[in-house]
Design a protein around this motif. Structure first.
Motif, PDB file in Angstrom:
ATOM      1  N   ILE B  52       0.880  -1.173   0.000  1.00  0.00           N
ATOM      2  CA  ILE B  52       0.000   0.000   0.000  1.00  0.00           C
ATOM      3  C   ILE B  52       0.917   1.223   0.000  1.00  0.00           C
ATOM      4  O   ILE B  52       1.878   1.284   0.774  1.00  0.00           O
ATOM      5  CB  ILE B  52      -0.907   0.025   1.249  1.00  0.00           C
ATOM      6  N   ASP B  53       0.608   2.171  -0.872  1.00  0.00           N
ATOM      7  CA  ASP B  53       1.485   3.341  -1.012  1.00  0.00           C
ATOM      8  C   ASP B  53       0.617   4.601  -0.990  1.00  0.00           C
ATOM      9  O   ASP B  53      -0.254   4.786  -1.839  1.00  0.00           O
ATOM     10  CB  ASP B  53       2.241   3.238  -2.347  1.00  0.00           C
ATOM     11  N   ILE B  54       0.880   5.471  -0.020  1.00  0.00           N
ATOM     12  CA  ILE B  54       0.103   6.711   0.112  1.00  0.00           C
ATOM     13  C   ILE B  54       0.196   7.556  -1.158  1.00  0.00           C
ATOM     14  O   ILE B  54      -0.713   8.329  -1.469  1.00  0.00           O
ATOM     15  CB  ILE B  54       0.596   7.514   1.367  1.00  0.00           C
ATOM     16  N   ARG B  55       1.275   7.362  -1.919  1.00  0.00           N
ATOM     17  CA  ARG B  55       1.466   8.161  -3.142  1.00  0.00           C
ATOM     18  C   ARG B  55       0.462   7.815  -4.248  1.00  0.00           C
ATOM     19  O   ARG B  55       0.365   8.531  -5.231  1.00  0.00           O
ATOM     20  CB  ARG B  55       2.903   8.012  -3.652  1.00  0.00           C
ATOM     21  N   GLN B  56      -0.271   6.694  -4.042  1.00  0.00           N
ATOM     22  CA  GLN B  56      -1.363   6.412  -4.981  1.00  0.00           C
ATOM     23  C   GLN B  56      -2.485   7.422  -4.784  1.00  0.00           C
ATOM     24  O   GLN B  56      -3.317   7.623  -5.655  1.00  0.00           O
ATOM     25  CB  GLN B  56      -1.930   5.013  -4.730  1.00  0.00           C
ATOM     26  N   TYR B  57      -2.541   8.002  -3.561  1.00  0.00           N
ATOM     27  CA  TYR B  57      -3.603   8.948  -3.232  1.00  0.00           C
ATOM     28  C   TYR B  57      -3.143  10.403  -3.350  1.00  0.00           C
ATOM     29  O   TYR B  57      -3.881  11.262  -3.770  1.00  0.00           O
ATOM     30  CB  TYR B  57      -4.106   8.706  -1.800  1.00  0.00           C
ATOM     31  N   VAL B  58      -1.900  10.651  -2.901  1.00  0.00           N
ATOM     32  CA  VAL B  58      -1.406  12.038  -2.879  1.00  0.00           C
ATOM     33  C   VAL B  58       0.131  12.041  -2.876  1.00  0.00           C
ATOM     34  O   VAL B  58       0.751  11.180  -2.251  1.00  0.00           O
ATOM     35  CB  VAL B  58      -1.961  12.793  -1.632  1.00  0.00           C
ATOM     36  N   THR B  59       0.704  13.005  -3.599  1.00  0.00           N
ATOM     37  CA  THR B  59       2.160  13.195  -3.506  1.00  0.00           C
ATOM     38  C   THR B  59       2.439  14.671  -3.214  1.00  0.00           C
ATOM     39  O   THR B  59       1.650  15.551  -3.591  1.00  0.00           O
ATOM     40  CB  THR B  59       2.915  12.813  -4.809  1.00  0.00           C
ATOM     41  N   VAL B  60       3.551  14.918  -2.545  1.00  0.00           N
ATOM     42  CA  VAL B  60       3.921  16.299  -2.201  1.00  0.00           C
ATOM     43  C   VAL B  60       4.144  17.109  -3.476  1.00  0.00           C
ATOM     44  O   VAL B  60       3.741  18.274  -3.570  1.00  0.00           O
ATOM     45  CB  VAL B  60       5.179  16.320  -1.309  1.00  0.00           C
ATOM     46  N   GLU B  61       4.740  16.477  -4.477  1.00  0.00           N
ATOM     47  CA  GLU B  61       5.031  17.167  -5.739  1.00  0.00           C
ATOM     48  C   GLU B  61       3.748  17.695  -6.398  1.00  0.00           C
ATOM     49  O   GLU B  61       3.686  18.866  -6.789  1.00  0.00           O
ATOM     50  CB  GLU B  61       5.738  16.188  -6.669  1.00  0.00           C
ATOM     51  N   GLU B  62       2.745  16.819  -6.488  1.00  0.00           N
ATOM     52  CA  GLU B  62       1.455  17.244  -7.059  1.00  0.00           C
ATOM     53  C   GLU B  62       0.851  18.404  -6.274  1.00  0.00           C
ATOM     54  O   GLU B  62       0.322  19.346  -6.849  1.00  0.00           O
ATOM     55  CB  GLU B  62       0.426  16.101  -6.931  1.00  0.00           C
ATOM     56  N   GLY B  73       4.563  24.101   3.191  1.00  0.00           N
ATOM     57  CA  GLY B  73       3.109  24.103   3.082  1.00  0.00           C
ATOM     58  C   GLY B  73       2.596  22.835   2.417  1.00  0.00           C
ATOM     59  O   GLY B  73       1.581  22.263   2.832  1.00  0.00           O
ATOM     60  N   ALA B  74       3.305  22.379   1.382  1.00  0.00           N
ATOM     61  CA  ALA B  74       2.863  21.203   0.630  1.00  0.00           C
ATOM     62  C   ALA B  74       2.960  19.936   1.481  1.00  0.00           C
ATOM     63  O   ALA B  74       2.108  19.045   1.373  1.00  0.00           O
ATOM     64  CB  ALA B  74       3.680  21.054  -0.639  1.00  0.00           C
ATOM     65  N   LEU B  75       3.972  19.844   2.341  1.00  0.00           N
ATOM     66  CA  LEU B  75       4.085  18.677   3.226  1.00  0.00           C
ATOM     67  C   LEU B  75       2.882  18.605   4.163  1.00  0.00           C
ATOM     68  O   LEU B  75       2.268  17.548   4.328  1.00  0.00           O
ATOM     69  CB  LEU B  75       5.385  18.742   4.042  1.00  0.00           C
TER      70      LEU B  75
END
Lengths: 249, 249
Positions: B52-62, B73-75
């Protein structure tokens, strides 16, 4: 000797706005009293004009581009780079024509506490002045009695890690009712015994005893960068420690 | 019930590499034992394949691009967004065919501890399993006896904040001589009394007493993600707590 105040707290606790509000409050009652130092290489906007700005030496954005790093890596790398400029920053800070130096620490508290940067900054700045840390938490994190114990414990950790006196504060007081926050030791203990059964409750009680014995983090001012509430109380507490020159080390 | 291990530590302490190394070690001695969950929306590269990878839902870059935010702020924003997917993550984690679930927490520890994300994650995951936190520090931060006290205090804070048992570990053991690290309580106290005079030394002693009384953070394994050193000791300690089902709450 200058009076150096470090504004320290987890990401989003409102360090920058409290630095600005406290500076503004000092200026409103004295002449040339406060200088600002920004130590956050990742901040986008500052509501005060820094006399010294770490971004003149390094920014997270540049480091991301230059080293091809993601945000996590770039934050760490930029703090490592910032370390090289500490002597220069200290020299400039010593010459600032202000008795109070307000230091806005990095957005991510752990970069200041758990890398070399914070301890080295404090070690160097002890030559220029007496340092006090103001440890800030957000009241939205203060829902339970246990949360106040966490704030006090975080203050103790900061104090031991940096070797400075600290004052814990709850920021964004405008967002909560005063009565909701358990600042009174007796009420705090009562609520704690209701809320936490067993080991956690016992440990929390002993932490409070320890802090009370050394008169550490006993008073927790409720401040607001927005309304100015509690800034006088914070000033009085800082002034008391600066005057007593009660250095923990 | 699953055995859920949270790898927690300040930025740069080596959470991700320890998660990978411990998983690899588990796999080398059992059949289908460990699943990986990545909770860091800002990580660029993972040395394991997350189930399971949180980056499937959200990434800091996006989030930086979409909301025009800087890294700080993005973090914060990405961790707030991640909160919305906790139920989905829990449901998926419950179905993983592995008794051990290794959770790699966000790069910046304070986003896990001092925002809603960590406490809410733990609250939800308690339904799926027994949770233990492994609190990691870098040995380059362990130069003085006082630093070991800081690690233990950070472990205590993590334990109280999340309501889980914790094991403090010193990572990157390959980078230091074993003898340099003061893991033995008696030697630690001796060195502490040499190093810290006055109040700081006294407070540190009382913190050690408190932790010893509750058998918290008394043993500190020295581990290495690189050489695999100490992973068996860590496993034994985890196993002991999981079996005793000694839940702090």
């Amino acid at each position: 000797m200058k009076s150096v105040v470090l504004f320290i707290g987890p990401a989003g606790s409102g360090k920058t706005s409290l630095t600005a509000a406290f500076g503004k409050w000092l200026w409103s009652r004295m002449v040339t009293p406060a200088a600002y130092v920004n130590l956050d290489p990742g901040v986008e906007y500052l509501p005060y004009r820094p006399d010294i700005d770490i971004r003149q030496y390094v920014t997270v954005e540049e480091v991301m581009k230059k080293y091809g790093l993601g945000p996590n890596g770039a934050l760490i790398k930029s703090i490592e780079i910032a370390c090289k400029y500490l002597d220069d920053i200290l020299e400039r800070a010593s010459k600032l024509p202000a008795p109070y130096v307000l230091v806005d620490t990095p957005g991510q508290m752990e970069l200041f506490l758990f890398r070399e940067f914070g301890p080295r900054f404090v070690e160097k700045f002890k030559k220029a002045g007496h340092i006090i840390g103001v440890v800030i938490l957000d009241p939205t994190l203060m829902r339970k009695a246990q949360d106040i114990v966490s704030l006090k414990l975080l203050s103790l950790l900061t104090s031991l890690r940096l070797g400075v006196d600290v004052i814990p504060v709850i920021n964004k007081a405008d967002a909560v009712e005063e009565g909701e926050i358990l600042r009174d030791d007796e009420r705090l203990r009562l609520e704690l015994s209701r809320e936490s059964e067993g080991v956690i409750g016992e440990i929390s009680e002993r932490i409070l005893d320890l802090l009370n014995d050394y008169r550490l983090a006993t008073r927790v001012p409720l401040v607001s960068a927005t309304t100015g509430k509690g800034l006088e109380e914070l000033y009085d507490m800082l002034h008391e420690i600066f005057c007593a020159c009660g250095d923990l080390t």
